[in-house]
Design a protein around this motif. Structure first.
Motif, PDB file in Angstrom:
ATOM      1  N   ALA A  17      30.823  66.339  37.438  1.00 18.80           N
ATOM      2  CA  ALA A  17      30.482  64.927  37.586  1.00 18.80           C
ATOM      3  C   ALA A  17      31.593  64.027  37.062  1.00 18.80           C
ATOM      4  O   ALA A  17      31.795  62.919  37.571  1.00 18.80           O
ATOM      5  CB  ALA A  17      29.178  64.614  36.847  1.00 18.80           C
ATOM      6  N   LEU A 106      24.378  55.186  39.492  1.00 19.41           N
ATOM      7  CA  LEU A 106      24.078  55.622  40.860  1.00 19.41           C
ATOM      8  C   LEU A 106      23.563  54.460  41.701  1.00 19.41           C
ATOM      9  O   LEU A 106      23.865  54.357  42.885  1.00 19.41           O
ATOM     10  CB  LEU A 106      23.051  56.750  40.838  1.00 19.41           C
ATOM     11  CG  LEU A 106      23.519  58.023  40.165  1.00 19.41           C
ATOM     12  CD1 LEU A 106      22.370  58.982  40.010  1.00 19.41           C
ATOM     13  CD2 LEU A 106      24.644  58.651  40.951  1.00 19.41           C
ATOM     14  N   SER A 110      25.254  53.171  45.177  1.00 19.37           N
ATOM     15  CA  SER A 110      24.489  53.078  46.421  1.00 19.37           C
ATOM     16  C   SER A 110      24.489  51.661  46.972  1.00 19.37           C
ATOM     17  O   SER A 110      24.557  51.468  48.192  1.00 19.37           O
ATOM     18  CB  SER A 110      23.060  53.581  46.210  1.00 19.37           C
ATOM     19  OG  SER A 110      22.392  52.791  45.269  1.00 19.37           O
ATOM     20  N   ALA A 126      30.664  57.408  48.886  1.00 19.55           N
ATOM     21  CA  ALA A 126      30.296  58.181  47.705  1.00 19.55           C
ATOM     22  C   ALA A 126      30.958  59.549  47.773  1.00 19.55           C
ATOM     23  O   ALA A 126      31.109  60.120  48.845  1.00 19.55           O
ATOM     24  CB  ALA A 126      28.781  58.323  47.627  1.00 19.55           C
ATOM     25  N   ALA A 128      31.682  63.633  45.880  1.00 17.77           N
ATOM     26  CA  ALA A 128      30.932  64.786  45.368  1.00 17.77           C
ATOM     27  C   ALA A 128      30.568  64.612  43.900  1.00 17.77           C
ATOM     28  O   ALA A 128      29.550  65.128  43.434  1.00 17.77           O
ATOM     29  CB  ALA A 128      31.747  66.059  45.550  1.00 17.77           C
ATOM     30  N   SER A 130      29.468  61.956  42.525  1.00 24.07           N
ATOM     31  CA  SER A 130      28.206  61.202  42.415  1.00 24.07           C
ATOM     32  C   SER A 130      27.002  62.116  42.616  1.00 24.07           C
ATOM     33  O   SER A 130      25.964  61.940  41.976  1.00 24.07           O
ATOM     34  CB  SER A 130      28.184  60.032  43.397  1.00 24.07           C
ATOM     35  OG  SER A 130      28.281  60.483  44.716  1.00 24.07           O
ATOM     36  N   THR A 131      27.140  63.116  43.483  1.00 23.36           N
ATOM     37  CA  THR A 131      26.060  64.085  43.664  1.00 23.36           C
ATOM     38  C   THR A 131      25.858  64.904  42.393  1.00 23.36           C
ATOM     39  O   THR A 131      24.723  65.117  41.949  1.00 23.36           O
ATOM     40  CB  THR A 131      26.365  65.022  44.845  1.00 23.36           C
ATOM     41  OG1 THR A 131      26.585  64.232  46.012  1.00 23.36           O
ATOM     42  CG2 THR A 131      25.232  65.992  45.090  1.00 23.36           C
ATOM     43  N   ALA A 132      26.954  65.353  41.792  1.00 23.77           N
ATOM     44  CA  ALA A 132      26.860  66.116  40.546  1.00 23.77           C
ATOM     45  C   ALA A 132      26.271  65.246  39.437  1.00 23.77           C
ATOM     46  O   ALA A 132      25.431  65.706  38.652  1.00 23.77           O
ATOM     47  CB  ALA A 132      28.236  66.638  40.132  1.00 23.77           C
ATOM     48  N   ALA A 134      24.256  62.607  39.800  1.00 23.20           N
ATOM     49  CA  ALA A 134      22.830  62.404  40.081  1.00 23.20           C
ATOM     50  C   ALA A 134      22.026  63.624  39.658  1.00 23.20           C
ATOM     51  O   ALA A 134      20.920  63.495  39.103  1.00 23.20           O
ATOM     52  CB  ALA A 134      22.624  62.119  41.564  1.00 23.20           C
ATOM     53  N   THR A 135      22.585  64.800  39.886  1.00 23.77           N
ATOM     54  CA  THR A 135      21.903  66.029  39.493  1.00 23.77           C
ATOM     55  C   THR A 135      21.803  66.130  37.975  1.00 23.77           C
ATOM     56  O   THR A 135      20.766  66.560  37.444  1.00 23.77           O
ATOM     57  CB  THR A 135      22.625  67.260  40.072  1.00 23.77           C
ATOM     58  OG1 THR A 135      22.801  67.068  41.489  1.00 23.77           O
ATOM     59  CG2 THR A 135      21.838  68.521  39.843  1.00 23.77           C
TER      60      THR A 135
END
Length: 173
Positions: A17, A106, A110, A126, A128, A130-132, A134-135
Protein backbone atom coordinates in the motif's frame (compact mmCIF):
# COMPACT_ATOMS: atom_id res chain seq x y z
CA UNK A 1 -6.36 -15.99 16.93
CA UNK A 2 -8.46 -14.40 14.19
CA UNK A 3 -7.46 -10.95 15.40
CA UNK A 4 -3.79 -11.92 15.14
CA UNK A 5 -4.27 -13.27 11.61
CA UNK A 6 -6.09 -10.14 10.45
CA UNK A 7 -3.57 -7.84 12.13
CA UNK A 8 -0.62 -9.61 10.50
CA UNK A 9 -2.43 -9.52 7.15
CA UNK A 10 -3.01 -5.79 7.54
CA UNK A 11 0.64 -5.20 8.43
CA UNK A 12 1.83 -7.18 5.41
CA UNK A 13 -0.57 -5.37 3.08
CA UNK A 14 0.62 -2.02 4.40
CA UNK A 15 3.91 -2.62 2.57
CA UNK A 16 2.47 -2.72 -0.98
CA UNK A 17 0.00 0.00 0.00
CA UNK A 18 2.93 2.33 0.63
CA UNK A 19 5.25 1.09 -2.14
CA UNK A 20 2.84 0.77 -5.07
CA UNK A 21 1.36 3.83 -6.77
CA UNK A 22 -1.93 4.93 -5.26
CA UNK A 23 -2.96 7.13 -8.15
CA UNK A 24 -1.73 8.65 -11.36
CA UNK A 25 -2.58 12.21 -12.29
CA UNK A 26 -2.04 13.04 -15.95
CA UNK A 27 -2.40 16.72 -16.79
CA UNK A 28 -1.95 17.84 -20.42
CA UNK A 29 -0.36 14.53 -21.29
CA UNK A 30 2.25 14.62 -18.52
CA UNK A 31 2.18 12.85 -15.20
CA UNK A 32 3.49 9.95 -13.28
CA UNK A 33 2.19 7.56 -10.66
CA UNK A 34 2.64 8.55 -7.03
CA UNK A 35 2.70 6.63 -3.79
CA UNK A 36 1.04 7.77 -0.58
CA UNK A 37 4.24 9.25 0.84
CA UNK A 38 5.28 10.67 -2.54
CA UNK A 39 1.90 12.33 -2.98
CA UNK A 40 2.06 13.72 0.54
CA UNK A 41 5.50 15.20 -0.11
CA UNK A 42 4.34 16.64 -3.42
CA UNK A 43 1.35 18.30 -1.75
CA UNK A 44 3.63 19.74 0.93
CA UNK A 45 6.14 21.05 -1.63
CA UNK A 46 3.33 22.74 -3.55
CA UNK A 47 2.29 24.65 -0.43
CA UNK A 48 -0.73 22.49 0.33
CA UNK A 49 0.57 21.52 3.77
CA UNK A 50 -2.92 21.24 5.28
CA UNK A 51 -4.05 18.66 2.74
CA UNK A 52 -0.65 16.97 2.99
CA UNK A 53 -1.11 16.66 6.75
CA UNK A 54 -4.60 15.18 6.33
CA UNK A 55 -3.36 12.66 3.77
CA UNK A 56 -0.38 11.73 5.93
CA UNK A 57 -2.47 11.26 9.06
CA UNK A 58 -5.25 9.33 7.28
CA UNK A 59 -2.96 7.21 5.11
CA UNK A 60 0.18 6.62 7.16
CA UNK A 61 -0.23 7.51 10.83
CA UNK A 62 -3.71 6.08 11.42
CA UNK A 63 -3.08 2.63 9.88
CA UNK A 64 0.24 2.30 11.69
CA UNK A 65 -1.27 3.41 15.02
CA UNK A 66 -4.17 1.04 14.51
CA UNK A 67 -1.89 -1.92 13.81
CA UNK A 68 0.34 -1.09 16.79
CA UNK A 69 -2.74 -0.83 19.01
CA UNK A 70 -4.05 -4.18 17.78
CA UNK A 71 -0.68 -5.83 18.43
CA UNK A 72 -0.61 -4.37 21.96
CA UNK A 73 -4.13 -5.63 22.66
CA UNK A 74 -3.33 -9.10 21.30
CA UNK A 75 -0.14 -9.27 23.38
CA UNK A 76 -2.02 -8.20 26.53
CA UNK A 77 -4.49 -11.03 26.06
CA UNK A 78 -2.07 -13.69 24.84
CA UNK A 79 0.65 -13.08 27.42
CA UNK A 80 -1.85 -12.12 30.15
CA UNK A 81 0.10 -8.95 30.85
CA UNK A 82 -0.54 -7.11 34.08
CA UNK A 83 -2.09 -4.01 32.54
CA UNK A 84 -4.87 -1.95 34.06
CA UNK A 85 -8.02 -2.95 32.19
CA UNK A 86 -9.12 0.67 31.85
CA UNK A 87 -5.90 1.48 29.97
CA UNK A 88 -6.35 -1.51 27.69
CA UNK A 89 -9.94 -0.49 27.05
CA UNK A 90 -8.78 3.02 26.13
CA UNK A 91 -6.44 1.48 23.56
CA UNK A 92 -9.32 -0.60 22.23
CA UNK A 93 -11.65 2.40 21.96
CA UNK A 94 -9.03 4.53 20.22
CA UNK A 95 -8.19 1.75 17.75
CA UNK A 96 -11.89 1.24 17.08
CA UNK A 97 -12.55 4.97 16.61
CA UNK A 98 -9.58 5.86 14.39
CA UNK A 99 -10.05 3.01 11.95
CA UNK A 100 -12.78 4.68 9.97
CA UNK A 101 -10.64 7.76 9.33
CA UNK A 102 -8.41 5.74 7.01
CA UNK A 103 -11.33 5.64 4.61
CA UNK A 104 -10.92 9.39 4.14
CA UNK A 105 -7.98 8.87 1.79
CA UNK A 106 -9.88 6.37 -0.33
CA UNK A 107 -12.83 8.72 -0.42
CA UNK A 108 -10.59 11.52 -1.73
CA UNK A 109 -9.15 9.26 -4.46
CA UNK A 110 -12.58 8.07 -5.57
CA UNK A 111 -13.89 11.64 -5.76
CA UNK A 112 -10.86 12.72 -7.80
CA UNK A 113 -11.25 9.79 -10.18
CA UNK A 114 -14.97 10.50 -10.60
CA UNK A 115 -14.71 14.27 -10.98
CA UNK A 116 -11.54 14.68 -13.04
CA UNK A 117 -12.44 13.14 -16.35
CA UNK A 118 -11.55 15.82 -18.88
CA UNK A 119 -10.38 13.56 -21.68
CA UNK A 120 -7.12 14.85 -23.15
CA UNK A 121 -6.72 17.68 -20.61
CA UNK A 122 -6.61 15.78 -17.32
CA UNK A 123 -7.06 12.25 -16.09
CA UNK A 124 -6.81 10.61 -12.68
CA UNK A 125 -6.50 6.86 -12.33
CA UNK A 126 -6.41 4.82 -9.14
CA UNK A 127 -3.42 2.52 -8.80
CA UNK A 128 -2.74 -0.87 -7.25
CA UNK A 129 -1.58 0.82 -4.03
CA UNK A 130 -5.10 2.12 -3.44
CA UNK A 131 -6.47 -1.43 -3.65
CA UNK A 132 -3.87 -2.64 -1.15
CA UNK A 133 -4.62 0.32 1.11
CA UNK A 134 -8.38 -0.29 0.95
CA UNK A 135 -7.73 -3.89 1.89
CA UNK A 136 -5.60 -2.78 4.87
CA UNK A 137 -8.45 -0.56 6.07
CA UNK A 138 -11.07 -3.30 5.73
CA UNK A 139 -8.88 -6.03 7.23
CA UNK A 140 -7.98 -3.90 10.27
CA UNK A 141 -11.64 -3.00 10.75
CA UNK A 142 -12.43 -6.72 10.81
CA UNK A 143 -9.53 -7.28 13.23
CA UNK A 144 -10.98 -4.77 15.68
CA UNK A 145 -14.40 -6.40 15.37
CA UNK A 146 -12.86 -9.85 15.93
CA UNK A 147 -11.11 -8.75 19.13
CA UNK A 148 -13.19 -9.47 22.23
CA UNK A 149 -12.52 -6.75 24.85
CA UNK A 150 -14.11 -8.95 27.52
CA UNK A 151 -10.89 -10.97 27.48
CA UNK A 152 -9.11 -7.98 29.05
CA UNK A 153 -11.54 -8.01 31.96
CA UNK A 154 -11.33 -11.81 32.26
CA UNK A 155 -7.56 -11.52 32.79
CA UNK A 156 -8.12 -8.82 35.41
CA UNK A 157 -10.68 -10.96 37.24
CA UNK A 158 -8.33 -13.97 37.18
CA UNK A 159 -5.52 -11.89 38.66
CA UNK A 160 -7.82 -10.47 41.34
CA UNK A 161 -9.05 -13.97 42.21
CA UNK A 162 -5.43 -15.15 42.49
CA UNK A 163 -4.59 -12.23 44.78
CA UNK A 164 -7.65 -12.97 46.95
CA UNK A 165 -6.76 -16.66 47.07
CA UNK A 166 -3.18 -15.86 48.08
CA UNK A 167 -4.40 -13.49 50.79
CA UNK A 168 -6.74 -16.17 52.18
CA UNK A 169 -3.92 -18.72 52.16
CA UNK A 170 -1.66 -16.32 54.08
CA UNK A 171 -4.41 -15.72 56.65
CA UNK A 172 -4.73 -19.45 57.27
CA UNK A 173 -1.02 -19.80 57.96
Amino acid sequence: MLTWALTITGALLLIPANILPVMTVIYLGAGEPSTIVGGTLELYQNGLWGIALIVFVASVAVPVMKLVGLVILCLIVQWRLDVAPRQAMRIYRVVNAIGRWSLLDLFMISILVALVDMGAIAEVAAGAGSTAFATVVVVTMFAVRAFDPRLIWDIYEEKMAAVDSKARDEERE
